[in-house]
Write a protein that holds these residues in place. Structure first.
Motif, short mmCIF file in Angstrom:
data_model
loop_
_atom_site.label_atom_id
_atom_site.label_comp_id
_atom_site.label_asym_id
_atom_site.label_seq_id
_atom_site.Cartn_x
_atom_site.Cartn_y
_atom_site.Cartn_z
N ASP A 12 45.78 40.99 52.71
CA ASP A 12 47.12 41.11 53.31
C ASP A 12 47.68 42.52 53.19
O ASP A 12 48.42 42.98 54.04
CB ASP A 12 48.09 40.13 52.64
CG ASP A 12 47.66 38.68 52.87
OD1 ASP A 12 46.90 38.45 53.85
OD2 ASP A 12 48.03 37.83 52.06
N LYS A 13 47.30 43.16 52.13
CA LYS A 13 47.77 44.52 51.89
C LYS A 13 46.56 45.43 51.70
O LYS A 13 46.35 45.97 50.62
CB LYS A 13 48.69 44.57 50.67
CG LYS A 13 49.98 43.79 50.88
CD LYS A 13 50.87 43.92 49.64
CE LYS A 13 52.19 43.16 49.85
NZ LYS A 13 53.06 43.24 48.66
N SER A 14 45.80 45.49 52.68
CA SER A 14 44.58 46.30 52.60
C SER A 14 44.91 47.78 52.68
O SER A 14 45.66 48.23 53.55
CB SER A 14 43.62 45.90 53.73
OG SER A 14 42.48 46.74 53.72
N SER A 15 44.36 48.46 51.77
CA SER A 15 44.52 49.93 51.82
C SER A 15 43.68 50.47 52.97
O SER A 15 42.48 50.24 53.03
CB SER A 15 44.08 50.54 50.50
OG SER A 15 44.82 50.01 49.42
N SER A 17 39.25 44.10 49.60
CA SER A 17 39.79 42.95 48.85
C SER A 17 39.01 42.61 47.59
O SER A 17 39.08 41.51 47.06
CB SER A 17 39.90 41.67 49.75
OG SER A 17 38.61 41.14 49.98
N SER A 18 38.17 43.55 47.18
CA SER A 18 37.38 43.32 45.94
C SER A 18 38.19 43.60 44.69
O SER A 18 37.74 43.35 43.58
CB SER A 18 36.10 44.15 45.96
OG SER A 18 36.39 45.54 45.99
N GLY A 19 39.35 44.18 44.83
CA GLY A 19 40.21 44.41 43.66
C GLY A 19 40.27 45.90 43.24
O GLY A 19 40.61 46.25 42.12
N MET A 49 33.89 42.33 38.33
CA MET A 49 33.87 41.23 39.30
C MET A 49 35.18 40.43 39.14
O MET A 49 35.50 39.99 38.04
CB MET A 49 32.65 40.30 39.06
CG MET A 49 32.50 39.21 40.10
SD MET A 49 30.87 38.35 39.97
CE MET A 49 30.93 37.64 38.32
N ARG A 50 35.86 40.38 40.25
CA ARG A 50 37.14 39.65 40.23
C ARG A 50 36.88 38.13 40.33
O ARG A 50 35.83 37.69 40.78
CB ARG A 50 38.07 40.13 41.35
CG ARG A 50 37.56 39.78 42.73
CD ARG A 50 38.64 40.05 43.79
NE ARG A 50 38.09 39.97 45.14
CZ ARG A 50 37.87 38.85 45.81
NH1 ARG A 50 38.10 37.65 45.27
NH2 ARG A 50 37.39 38.87 47.05
N PRO A 51 37.84 37.44 40.09
CA PRO A 51 37.70 35.98 40.30
C PRO A 51 37.83 35.64 41.78
O PRO A 51 38.26 36.45 42.58
CB PRO A 51 38.85 35.37 39.49
CG PRO A 51 39.72 36.48 39.04
CD PRO A 51 39.07 37.78 39.39
N THR A 55 42.31 48.38 44.31
CA THR A 55 43.68 48.81 44.06
C THR A 55 44.22 48.11 42.83
O THR A 55 44.92 48.75 42.02
CB THR A 55 44.56 48.48 45.29
OG1 THR A 55 44.01 49.13 46.43
CG2 THR A 55 45.99 48.91 45.08
N PHE A 56 43.89 46.86 42.75
CA PHE A 56 44.33 46.08 41.59
C PHE A 56 43.83 46.74 40.30
O PHE A 56 44.55 46.88 39.33
CB PHE A 56 43.80 44.64 41.72
CG PHE A 56 44.14 43.77 40.58
CD1 PHE A 56 45.38 43.08 40.53
CD2 PHE A 56 43.24 43.58 39.53
CE1 PHE A 56 45.68 42.27 39.44
CE2 PHE A 56 43.55 42.75 38.45
CZ PHE A 56 44.77 42.11 38.41
N THR A 57 42.57 47.16 40.32
CA THR A 57 41.97 47.76 39.12
C THR A 57 42.55 49.14 38.84
O THR A 57 42.88 49.48 37.69
CB THR A 57 40.44 47.85 39.26
OG1 THR A 57 39.93 46.49 39.47
CG2 THR A 57 39.79 48.46 38.06
N1 ATP Z 1 40.65 41.11 38.78
C1 ATP Z 1 41.55 40.50 39.47
N2 ATP Z 1 42.28 39.48 38.92
C2 ATP Z 1 43.21 38.82 39.63
N3 ATP Z 1 43.48 39.15 40.87
C3 ATP Z 1 42.83 40.14 41.47
C4 ATP Z 1 41.84 40.85 40.78
N4 ATP Z 1 41.35 41.78 41.62
C5 ATP Z 1 41.98 41.66 42.75
N5 ATP Z 1 42.89 40.70 42.69
C6 ATP Z 1 43.75 40.25 43.77
O1 ATP Z 1 42.99 40.33 44.97
C7 ATP Z 1 43.75 40.79 46.00
C8 ATP Z 1 43.12 41.93 46.65
O2 ATP Z 1 43.08 42.82 45.75
P1 ATP Z 1 43.11 44.47 46.16
O3 ATP Z 1 44.13 44.66 47.13
O4 ATP Z 1 43.26 45.15 44.95
O5 ATP Z 1 41.79 44.66 46.87
P2 ATP Z 1 41.22 46.00 47.38
O6 ATP Z 1 39.90 46.13 47.01
O7 ATP Z 1 42.14 47.01 47.10
O8 ATP Z 1 41.30 45.68 48.97
P3 ATP Z 1 41.44 46.82 50.03
O9 ATP Z 1 40.25 47.55 50.02
O10 ATP Z 1 41.55 46.01 51.28
O11 ATP Z 1 42.63 47.50 49.73
C9 ATP Z 1 45.06 41.17 45.48
O12 ATP Z 1 46.01 40.15 45.79
C10 ATP Z 1 44.86 41.19 44.03
O13 ATP Z 1 46.00 40.68 43.34
#
Ligand code: ATP
Length: 944
Positions: free
Chosen positions: A220-223, A119-121, A39-41, A123-125
């Motif tokens: 903003d940068k949705s995959s 945007s749940s994170g 769970m992201r913040p 890609t970030f993860t």
């Molecule tokens: N655990 C986290 N800690 C800090 N920031 C996070 C975290 N997870 C995600 N973010 C931030 O949230 C934003 C969205 O994250 P991310 O792009 O990874 O989402 P996503 O699930 O890939 O979305 P999408 O499906 O649209 O691509 C990014 O700016 C990322 O920096």
């Protein structure tokens, strides 16, 4: 680069491992998908909107929705790991993916993917996970110097259900192929070997740059696509270690596109389309997971999306899988989070079956096989053979024993063959010697024998049975010969001899035909004579009761003549004996009168001793020559009056009948004969005989000398022609019997005055015999019919009946003799002339069958067909009908009806009494029709 399945271990390498690694085995390990929740913040937008945190991590494994009104209790979600917003990616990797990722270094496929709403994170993860994995992988590689690693990199994205190679986007959409061994593979996907970590990161960077990313209301940068980065790890122990085991595995990093609500993302156009594809594919993934989690092995809809097709082996297959579900803590996305947790709950129940993919390289495999072959060869050479080798050795010994036995058998066969050849040679020599001692005789008999090679003289008098037996023995030896080529060669030689024999036989046949032509001439003369005799006989029979003296005188003369003929019993041997008696008489006369011997007289005497003859034979010779003759009997008796054996002191030699015959048929030599007779019969001669002995002696000498020359010719002709008399003599005997029968009947009638001989009874009896002989001799049906209908038992028919009976009796015997002597019987075939007779009879039946329709009405035909049991339907009914005629010689009713039918077919009325004459002397010898049938070659008899 070659084809690289994005998410599956190459099946060929796996199978090669399973098949070629002795004792290695494949260790399957059932393992549930590792499911963790991160769970992201709250992001800045959520914070800006004062969104609430709706979820609370109870512990490292549980997460619970925080119910704001506290009225209803909530159930926490439990997972392998639950990472609170404060957890670092490092920790997520280490506790949620690291061990799975590093499994690839041990030959186990591994897949790590992130699932969650947009945007749940994710890609970030995943960036963090991949980075940590790469770091760990290279750390591992660096810590394993004894092993050699190859790390290959490939990456693709599934954008709007299109597979794109992220290393070469220009290559266009890629196809997915189904391989029975390797599973789903991505065609033409580039794969690049990563030189090191930095290079790998560079490649990953390139792919991220190539990935479809779009801006939505939430990100903003949705995959906008699903991305799969594949690392293929091949590892093997270095050669110096002496080990051969190698591993290969794929490590997949999957960053899915996030599910999204159109209401939240406010997408339209391209993004809306992208969202639809994303949601659809994610729905399929959720369905697959759900179905797999239920433990049901029904239909799993992997093929409903390219995502699930590519990830098939990672979801419930040969891989270790870790799913990191990312969620937003925001209350505004509670429903999306609940969906993600539901998905995660299902996923954690999916069981995979991962195994170590151990491979052996071709080079290593060849080396290993070579070693194995060398080991087996060593075992074979070793005196300490294994049990299988011992079995082979015993089998070999058995074979050798058989070979030895076969060689012995072959040697025995060779000896038998040599023995047969020796016997054949001995037989040949014996036959040659035998042939040399029997090189005489007539050519006619020779053609019926079985002569030898190089035999050039005319054949023997009789077939040499011993020679035939010898040849049969020789054939048996040849057949027993083990070498077929020798047999064939010998048989060809025999065939060559047979060809020579055939030529000789044909020459002999020509001689025979000439001989028979001469006989025919004599036979015609005989027929004329016999016609006269028969005419006299018939007159005698007709006038049997006539008291006229002249008839009685003729009858007496005829009876006397016939009595002479009957009593002669002449044979060629008796004739020669009589000739010898004549010679003796001449010699006696010469010696009686030869008191003065001059050199001339001595010479004459010697010559007379060599070739004695008497002039008295000349007229008798002519008589004999013109007598009825037959070509068939060598033991015939000639008709020769006893007076002909005496010294010619009587000028009545020959008698009236002979003189008449002589007059009718003058022959060469008559002149000298008459001349001498004239001198002998003159009174002057008789006077000089008592006065001038020397003159008489000289006369005899001259006469003898004069005729000696013609004697040899005469004897030769005599031998030929006398042999032909037998048959005609039989006819004469027949007539004699008839006359005697009449005479006896007359005498009995005269003396006793009783009833005559029951001719009707004799007629029926003889007719039955004749009918039987017709049947046996295959006599013409027309002839049978005519004879049967003409001769009805009249006393005048007696002579015809007797002639027919005698003729048929002779013919039946003749056919039997020829059949027994025919070479054709060597092949167990019927004699040629019998076949000809049968053929002729068949042709006659066909001729009669053709006349059925014209001579019989349809009604008559049907009645006859029914009576003679001809099938009402069928082919050739007419011939079937005719073939039933004259077939039962025992049934007189059958014979009567057959004769009537044939008579109708040939328009024969049978009322002409003169027609009986056709049966008097219509003798046609089978020789007239006989043709040379040729030889039966041995090869044909043996079916070679
Ligand atoms: N655990 C986290 N800690 C800090 N920031 C996070 C975290 N997870 C995600 N973010 C931030 O949230 C934003 C969205 O994250 P991310 O792009 O990874 O989402 P996503 O699930 O890939 O979305 P999408 O499906 O649209 O691509 C990014 O700016 C990322 O920096």
């Amino acid at each position: 680069m070659g084809e690289t399945p994005p998410a599956a271990t190459p099946m060929s390498k796996i199978q090669r491992n399973l098949l070629c690694t002795p004792g290695g085995g494949a260790k399957f390990k059932e393992e549930k998908i590792r499911v963790t929740v991160r769970m992201r913040p709250l992001n800045r937008k959520e914070q800006a909107m004062y969104d609430l945190i709706a979820w609370e991590c109870l512990d490292e494994h549980s997460i619970i929705f925080k119910n704001p009104n506290q009225d209803r209790p909530v159930t926490p979600y439990t997972f392998d790991k639950v990472f609170a917003p404060s957890c670092s990616t490092q920790k997520v990797y280490e506790e949620g993916a690291r061990d799975v990722a590093l499994s690839a270094l041990s030959g186990i496929n591994a897949t790590i993917f992130a699932y969650g709403q947009t945007s749940s994170g994710k890609t970030f993860t995943m960036r963090g996970i991949t980075e940590n994995a790469i770091k760990d992988i290279y750390n591992y590689i660096n810590n394993k110097p004894e092993r050699h690693f190859i790390l290959k990199f490939a990456a693709l994205e599934i954008y709007n259900e299109t597979v794109i190679d992220l290393l070469n986007r220009e290559s266009g959409p890629l196809r997915l192929l189904d391989d029975p061994e390797r599973g789903t593979i991505v065609e033409k996907l580039n794969e690049e070997v990563a030189k090191d970590g930095q290079h790998l990161r560079h490649l990953i960077g390139i792919c991220e740059a190539q990935r479809q990313v779009g801006e939505t209301a939430l990100n903003d940068k949705s995959s906008r696509s699903h991305q799969i980065v594949r690392l293929t790890l091949e590892s093997s122990l270095r050669e110096s270690s002496g080990h051969v085991k190698s591993y290969v595995a794929s490590l997949n990093f999957v960053d899915l596109a996030g599910s999204e609500r159109i209401s939240q993302t406010n997408t339209c156009g391209v993004r809306l389309k992208e969202g639809n594809h994303i949601n659809r594919s994610l729905l399929t993934l959720a369905t697959v997971i759900r179905k797999l989690s239920g433990g049901k092995r029904g239909h799993i809809p992997y093929r409903d999306s390219k995502l699930t097709r590519i990830l098939q082996s990672s979801i419930g297959g040969n891989a270790r899988t870790a799913i990191i579900c990312t969620i937003s803590p925001s209350l505004s996305h509670v429903e999306q989070t609940k969906n993600t947790l539901t998905f995660a709950t299902s996923a954690k129940e999916v069981v995979n079956n991962a195994r170590v993919n151990m491979v052996v390289s071709d080079k290593t495999l060849v080396r290993q096989l070579q070693k194995e072959v060398a080991r087996l060869e060593g075992e074979l050479r070793s005196p300490e053979l294994s049990s299988s080798s011992s079995c082979l050795r015993s089998l070999l010994a058995e074979k050798e024993l058989k070979i030895t036995q076969m060689e012995k058998d072959m040697e025995d066969l060779r000896r038998q063959r040599d023995l047969a050849q020796s016997q054949l040679e001995l037989e040949r020599r014996a036959n040659k010697v035998h042939k040399g001692s029997n090189d005489h005789g007539s050519s006619v008999v020779r053609c019926l024998s079985f002569p030898e090679e190089n035999e050039s003289a005319i054949g023997k008098h009789t077939p040499d049975r011993r020679k035939v037996v010898g040849r049969q023995a020789m054939l048996k030896n040849l057949l027993a010969s083990p070498d077929p080529s020798i047999l064939v060669g010998e048989i060809r030689k025999l065939e060559h001899r047979q060809l020579q024999l055939c030529e000789d036989a044909n020459r002999a046949l020509e001689v025979l035909h000439k001989d028979f032509a001469t006989h025919n001439l004599g036979n015609q003369e005989t027929a004329e004579t016999m016609s006269k005799v028969l005419s006299e006989i018939k007159d005698l029979v007709i006038a049997g009761s006539s008291p006229e003296e002249i008839v009685t005188a003729d009858k007496a003369d005829l009876m006397k003549k016939i009595s002479q003929l009957k009593n002669q019993g002449n044979t060629i041997a008796s004739l020669e004996r009589k000739l010898e008696n004549v010679q003796k008489s001449i010699d006696k006369l010469v010696s009686t009168f030869g008191t003065e011997e001059t050199p001339d007289s001595k010479t004459q005497l010697r010559r007379k001793k060599i070739l004695p003859f008497t002039l008295s034979n000349s007229p008798n010779m002519q008589h004999i020559i013109r007598a009825p003759c037959s070509p068939l009997s060598s033991s015939c008796k000639a008709m020769e009056p006893e007076i002909e054996n005496r010294v010619p002191t009587n000028n009545n030699i020959g008698g009236g009948t002979v003189a008449r015959l002589h007059k009718d048929n003058p022959r060469k030599g008559d002149e000298s004969c008459n001349s001498i007779l004239s001198r002998e019969g003159s009174p002057a001669a008789r006077q000089s005989k008592s006065v001038d002995v020397k003159k008489i002696q000289k006369m005899f000498k001259n006469a003898a000398e004069e005729n000696i020359k013609s004697f040899k010719v005469y004897v030769t002709e005599l031998k030929e022609l006398v042999a032909k008399l037998h048959y005609q003599k039989q006819l004469l005997v027949c007539q004699v019997l008839e006359l005697e029968a009449n005479k006896s009947a007359n005498e009995e009638t005269d003396t006793t005055g009783g009833s005559p001989v029951p001719w009707e009874f004799l007629f029926e009896q003889q007719r039955q015999q004749i009918i039987m002989l017709w049947h046996l001799c295959h006599i013409s049906l027309v002839h049978r019919t005519q004879f049967y209908l003409l001769l009805r038992g009249d006393p005048s028919d007696r002579i015809y009946m007797e002639v027919e009976f005698r003729r048929l009796t002779w013919l039946e015997q003749h056919l039997a003799e020829l059949g027994n002597a025919s070479p054709a019987l060597l092949g167990d075939e019927p004699a040629g002339h019998v076949s000809a007779s049968i053929r002729a009879l068949r042709q006659e039946r066909e001729y009669l069958a053709k006349r059925v329709n014209s001579k019989l009405t349809a009604e008559e035909r049907e009645l006859l067909y029914a009576k003679w049991e001809v099938p009402p339907v069928g082919k050739q009914r007419r011939l079937q009908f005719i073939n039933k005629l004259w077939t039962d010689p025992y049934d007189m009713h059958h014979v009567q009806e057959s004769a009537e039918i044939v008579a109708k077919l040939i328009d024969f009325c049978g009322s002409d009494e003169n027609s009986k004459d056709m049966f008097e002397l219509n003798f046609a010898s089978p020789y007239n029709k006989k043709t040379w049938g040729g030889w039966n070659f041995i090869s044909n008899l043996l079916n070679l």
